[in-house]
Design an enzyme around this catalytic site. Structure first.
Site, PDB file in Angstrom:
ATOM      1  N   TYR A  27       0.838  -1.195   0.000  1.00 26.12           N
ATOM      2  CA  TYR A  27       0.000   0.000   0.000  1.00 26.12           C
ATOM      3  C   TYR A  27       0.878   1.251   0.000  1.00 26.12           C
ATOM      4  O   TYR A  27       0.572   2.239  -0.663  1.00 26.12           O
ATOM      5  CB  TYR A  27      -0.935  -0.008   1.215  1.00 26.12           C
ATOM      6  CG  TYR A  27      -1.994  -1.082   1.138  1.00 26.12           C
ATOM      7  CD1 TYR A  27      -3.165  -0.881   0.414  1.00 26.12           C
ATOM      8  CD2 TYR A  27      -1.825  -2.301   1.790  1.00 26.12           C
ATOM      9  CE1 TYR A  27      -4.143  -1.859   0.339  1.00 26.12           C
ATOM     10  CE2 TYR A  27      -2.797  -3.290   1.716  1.00 26.12           C
ATOM     11  CZ  TYR A  27      -3.946  -3.070   0.993  1.00 26.12           C
ATOM     12  OH  TYR A  27      -4.911  -4.046   0.911  1.00 26.12           O
TER      13      TYR A  27
ATOM     14  N   GLU B  27      -1.478 -16.133 -10.509  1.00 20.24           N
ATOM     15  CA  GLU B  27      -0.502 -15.298 -11.198  1.00 20.24           C
ATOM     16  C   GLU B  27       0.940 -15.673 -10.840  1.00 20.24           C
ATOM     17  O   GLU B  27       1.836 -15.471 -11.649  1.00 20.24           O
ATOM     18  CB  GLU B  27      -0.759 -13.825 -10.856  1.00 20.24           C
ATOM     19  CG  GLU B  27      -2.045 -13.298 -11.456  1.00 20.24           C
ATOM     20  CD  GLU B  27      -2.223 -11.798 -11.257  1.00 20.24           C
ATOM     21  OE1 GLU B  27      -1.321 -11.137 -10.708  1.00 20.24           O
ATOM     22  OE2 GLU B  27      -3.283 -11.280 -11.658  1.00 20.24           O
TER      23      GLU B  27
ATOM     24  N   ASN C 210     -12.513  -0.060  -5.420  1.00 17.14           N
ATOM     25  CA  ASN C 210     -12.206  -0.222  -6.842  1.00 17.14           C
ATOM     26  C   ASN C 210     -13.439  -0.764  -7.568  1.00 17.14           C
ATOM     27  O   ASN C 210     -13.896  -1.866  -7.275  1.00 17.14           O
ATOM     28  CB  ASN C 210     -11.024  -1.187  -7.001  1.00 17.14           C
ATOM     29  CG  ASN C 210     -10.680  -1.479  -8.447  1.00 17.14           C
ATOM     30  OD1 ASN C 210     -11.228  -0.894  -9.372  1.00 17.14           O
ATOM     31  ND2 ASN C 210      -9.747  -2.395  -8.642  1.00 17.14           N
TER      32      ASN C 210
ATOM     33  N   CYS D 298      -6.322  -4.550  -8.217  1.00 18.00           N
ATOM     34  CA  CYS D 298      -6.083  -4.159  -6.826  1.00 18.00           C
ATOM     35  C   CYS D 298      -5.686  -5.366  -5.981  1.00 18.00           C
ATOM     36  O   CYS D 298      -5.137  -5.195  -4.884  1.00 18.00           O
ATOM     37  CB  CYS D 298      -7.299  -3.440  -6.239  1.00 18.00           C
ATOM     38  SG  CYS D 298      -8.824  -4.399  -6.307  1.00 18.00           S
ATOM     39  N   HIS D 299      -5.926  -6.583  -6.484  1.00 14.65           N
ATOM     40  CA  HIS D 299      -5.504  -7.775  -5.737  1.00 14.65           C
ATOM     41  C   HIS D 299      -3.985  -7.866  -5.639  1.00 14.65           C
ATOM     42  O   HIS D 299      -3.468  -8.587  -4.796  1.00 14.65           O
ATOM     43  CB  HIS D 299      -6.083  -9.053  -6.383  1.00 14.65           C
ATOM     44  CG  HIS D 299      -5.640  -9.288  -7.786  1.00 14.65           C
ATOM     45  ND1 HIS D 299      -6.295  -8.720  -8.869  1.00 14.65           N
ATOM     46  CD2 HIS D 299      -4.618 -10.019  -8.298  1.00 14.65           C
ATOM     47  CE1 HIS D 299      -5.699  -9.107  -9.987  1.00 14.65           C
ATOM     48  NE2 HIS D 299      -4.671  -9.884  -9.659  1.00 14.65           N
TER      49      HIS D 299
END
Length: 197
Positions: A137, A195, A160, A168-169
């Protein structure tokens, strides 16, 4: 749902779908369809996708209550909303590719009207976080131009309007823990694990 009388020919069973298709096509043609939506089953649950003529405006997880999300869109954008999957074909295809490992970023038009100010600055930065990577963050706050606005970054990510597509993940706490996520911690874990693979 319309009850079908058993003695009627089968052709009548598809009539509501055909009427809906004709209504949707006419609304689109006449410029009366302000928000089109559809749902999509994914590894993180059912996603509601909504698009204006400008682009994708909302992605919502099932736990966010799709009916409530649609009501919110009706009050903030326009009450002229219809289930019209065709407008969302490109994003649906790209999400399918993403969830099967064939896509790492999205290139569909986005409508950011649901975000303003610093929140918008945060959202514009998020696609710059590479697939398979994360930022804290604090790092996102610095990249968005306000190094001390760490809590505001958390709020921007929580609100979001386009999760998954605007990733945003990929924003985590400084200690590497997941932090909050609109889709829930399990959804965030699924996305980050997929990912990282």
């Amino acid at each position: 749902m319309i009850d079908i009388i058993p003695s009627l020919p089968v052709a009548y069973e598809v009539l509501p779908d055909r009427l809906h298709e004709r209504l949707t096509a006419a609304a689109e043609r006449e410029g009366l369809l302000d928000v089109a939506y559809r749902t999509l089953d994914t590894p993180v649950g059912s996603l509601l996708l909504a698009a204006t003529r400008q682009g994708l405006v909302k992605v919502a997880f099932d736990r966010q209550d799709h009916d409530a999300v649609l009501a919110g869109l009706a009050s903030t954008i326009s009450p002229r909303i219809l289930r019209a999957p065709a407008r969302l074909d490109a994003v649906t295809r790209q999400l399918d590719e993403y969830f099967t490992g064939g896509r790492r970023s999205f290139d569909v038009p986005l409508d950011f009207r649901l975000a303003r100010g610093f929140r918008l600055s945060v959202l514009e930065h998020l696609p710059e976080i590479e697939y398979g990577h994360t930022e804290s963050y604090s790092q996102v706050a610095t990249a968005a131009g306000s190094p001390k606005a760490v809590r505001a970054v958390g709020t921007a990510c929580a609100l979001n309007p386009l999760p998954v597509v605007v990733p945003c993940h990929r924003v985590v706490r400084s200690d590497g823990s997941y932090g909050q996520y609109a889709g829930g911690e399990d959804a965030k874990r699924v996305l980050l694990t997929m990912e990282a693979a």
